[in-house]
Design a protein around this motif. Structure first.
Motif, mmCIF file in Angstrom:
data_model
loop_
_atom_site.group_PDB
_atom_site.id
_atom_site.type_symbol
_atom_site.label_atom_id
_atom_site.label_comp_id
_atom_site.label_asym_id
_atom_site.label_seq_id
_atom_site.Cartn_x
_atom_site.Cartn_y
_atom_site.Cartn_z
ATOM 1 N N VAL A 74 11.693 14.500 14.572
ATOM 2 C CA VAL A 74 11.260 13.719 13.414
ATOM 3 C C VAL A 74 12.149 12.485 13.284
ATOM 4 C CG1 VAL A 74 10.850 13.743 10.936
ATOM 5 C CG2 VAL A 74 10.423 15.803 12.287
ATOM 6 N N LYS A 83 11.380 15.701 6.268
ATOM 7 C CA LYS A 83 11.851 15.938 7.634
ATOM 8 C C LYS A 83 12.049 17.428 7.879
ATOM 9 C CE LYS A 83 15.522 14.817 10.916
ATOM 10 N NZ LYS A 83 16.755 14.044 11.190
ATOM 11 N N ASP A 104 2.727 14.132 15.321
ATOM 12 C CA ASP A 104 2.576 13.535 13.984
ATOM 13 C C ASP A 104 1.609 14.315 13.097
ATOM 14 O OD1 ASP A 104 4.351 11.552 14.613
ATOM 15 O OD2 ASP A 104 2.972 9.885 14.305
ATOM 16 N N GLU A 149 9.931 19.605 10.583
ATOM 17 C CA GLU A 149 10.624 20.242 11.711
ATOM 18 C C GLU A 149 10.233 21.707 11.839
ATOM 19 O OE1 GLU A 149 14.749 17.607 12.034
ATOM 20 O OE2 GLU A 149 14.674 19.360 10.715
ATOM 21 N N THR A 184 7.129 10.926 14.664
ATOM 22 C CA THR A 184 7.890 11.832 15.533
ATOM 23 C C THR A 184 7.974 11.273 16.944
ATOM 24 O OG1 THR A 184 5.873 13.054 16.099
ATOM 25 C CG2 THR A 184 7.154 13.864 14.222
#
Length: 403
Positions: A196, A389, A362, A393, A189
């Motif tokens: 991301v 992802k 992360d 998020e 990230t």
């Protein structure tokens, strides 16, 4: 240059917080420190690595002067305990030339201002371990120095066979994902925004191609059969420097098994030959609330010194902060576990550089859990990337909304 400020020799008591326990802590810290500095009395504080436990200690009136930062930067930032060392290091003329530059950069990368937020206790490195018995049984050549990941996986495929009713795996997954991640000096990230980066950083696709090739080998991986190397059914595994002393306990079976084990350097990418994964480090943090910062730095200056590191780290089987090939020859010299082992394999190649800034976001990417799903389904890399992802998020936005 202006004369450096000398350290005081006034009597002082330092509280040092670790998860080690007093029996482990005393011979490695209390005894050598108090012998080196008669004016310093060292007290051990048990700490489980959480901000909550540190708050409990504070409520009891216990304020550690030095803390082993083995659970990352977050607990210290949450409690505003981070203290940058750069000014004091300059003021007292602390010599950092014996510390591997990648370790210092690793610690700086954890701070949003790039400060040196601690001094390393030691280095954490990886190796490729292999079981000679399985290679001999299956008539295969042992792994060699400076293999590529593709060469390793080709070898692993040949060793993933069933013989005499036993299903052998050429390569236990082990710490292979960590090795790939660290070799590529990646962040999942953006350190500032938490964005991301899976579909924007080509390094992630490069990492996933290797893992896809690994999981594509029939019968090499079974998520329900963990630690196949320890169970003597996997020929190879990537793991940390303490692996030989870590598994199996103090048993005769482990000692006997280790006679057939050895190690070579971690493989590398073909376009990045001979590059070892970046080293890890657990830093000694000086607590910003400490009233004894000078004495704390004086002690840590000794803890990173070659004399201390060789006797109380390298010879005991923990990599010194130098991570040098020369020091590597002494690795585990006082531990019979390492007698005759190729321990220099962990130190012979240059280490990858840590990222300029390690992303604090992360930790909200559940990569290991997602990888198990990737291994056991027909997801392709693009679909895996999209799903991970989206899941990441959501977690990151939830965390950001709390701030």
């Amino acid at each position: 240059k202006e004369p450096v400020k000398p350290f005081s020799d006034e009597p002082v008591t330092l509280k040092i917080a670790t998860p080690w326990g007093i029996d482990y802590f005393t011979p490695r810290m209390i005894d050598p420190i108090q012998e080196q500095f008669p004016h310093v009395t060292v007290e051990h504080v048990d700490w489980n690595g959480t901000a909550e436990n540190m708050q409990e200690l504070s409520a009891q009136g216990i304020v550690p002067d030095i803390v082993l930062g083995y659970t990352g930067q977050a607990p210290f930032e949450e409690l505003e305990m981070v203290f940058g060392l750069d000014d004091m290091i300059a003021e007292y003329g602390v010599d950092l030339s014996g510390v591997n530059p990648q370790l210092l950069q690793e610690l700086r990368s954890r701070d949003k201002e790039g400060r040196l937020i601690g001094l390393p206790d030691a280095g954490d490195v990886l190796a490729l371990y292999y079981n000679k018995e399985i290679f001999d049984l299956l008539g295969a050549e042992y792994p060699t120095d400076n293999m590529t990941w593709d060469e390793l996986l080709d070898l692993a495929k040949k060793l993933t066979v069933k013989k005499d009713g036993v299903q052998y795996s050429g390569l236990d997954l082990g710490a292979m994902p960590t090795a790939l991640f660290n070799q590529l000096s990646m962040n999942y990230t953006d350190p500032e925004t938490g964005e991301v980066l899976f579909d924007k950083d080509p390094k992630f696709a490069k990492m996933m191609e290797v893992l896809k090739k690994y999981f594509s080998i029939p019968n090499i991986y079974n998520p329900e059969e963990q630690s196949k190397f320890e169970g003597k059914t996997a020929a190879m595994v990537v793991n940390w420097h303490g692996f030989l002393t870590w598994f199996g306990g103090e048993t005769e079976e482990r000692v006997e098994y280790e006679k057939s084990m050895d190690m070579v350097p971690v493989p590398s990418f073909a376009d990045m030959p001979g590059l070892a994964p970046k080293p890890g480090a657990h830093p000694w943090i000086i607590n910003d609330f400490s009233e004894h910062k000078e004495a704390a730095l004086q002690v840590l200056t000794y803890v990173i010194s070659p004399e201390y590191q060789i006797q109380y780290r390298m010879r005991m089987g923990t990599p010194s902060v130098s991570l040098s090939q020369e020091d590597g020859k002494l690795f585990g010299a006082d531990d019979p576990t390492y007698t005759g082992k190729n321990v220099t394999a962990m130190f012979q190649n240059p280490f990858a550089e840590p990222p300029a800034r390690k992303s604090p976001w992360d930790r909200h990417v559940a990569f290991s859990e997602a990888l198990t799903k990737f291994a056991t389904t027909d997801l392709n890399i693009a679909e895996f990337t999209r799903v991970l992802k989206e899941e990441s998020e959501i977690k990151i936005k939830e965390e950001q909304s709390k701030k």
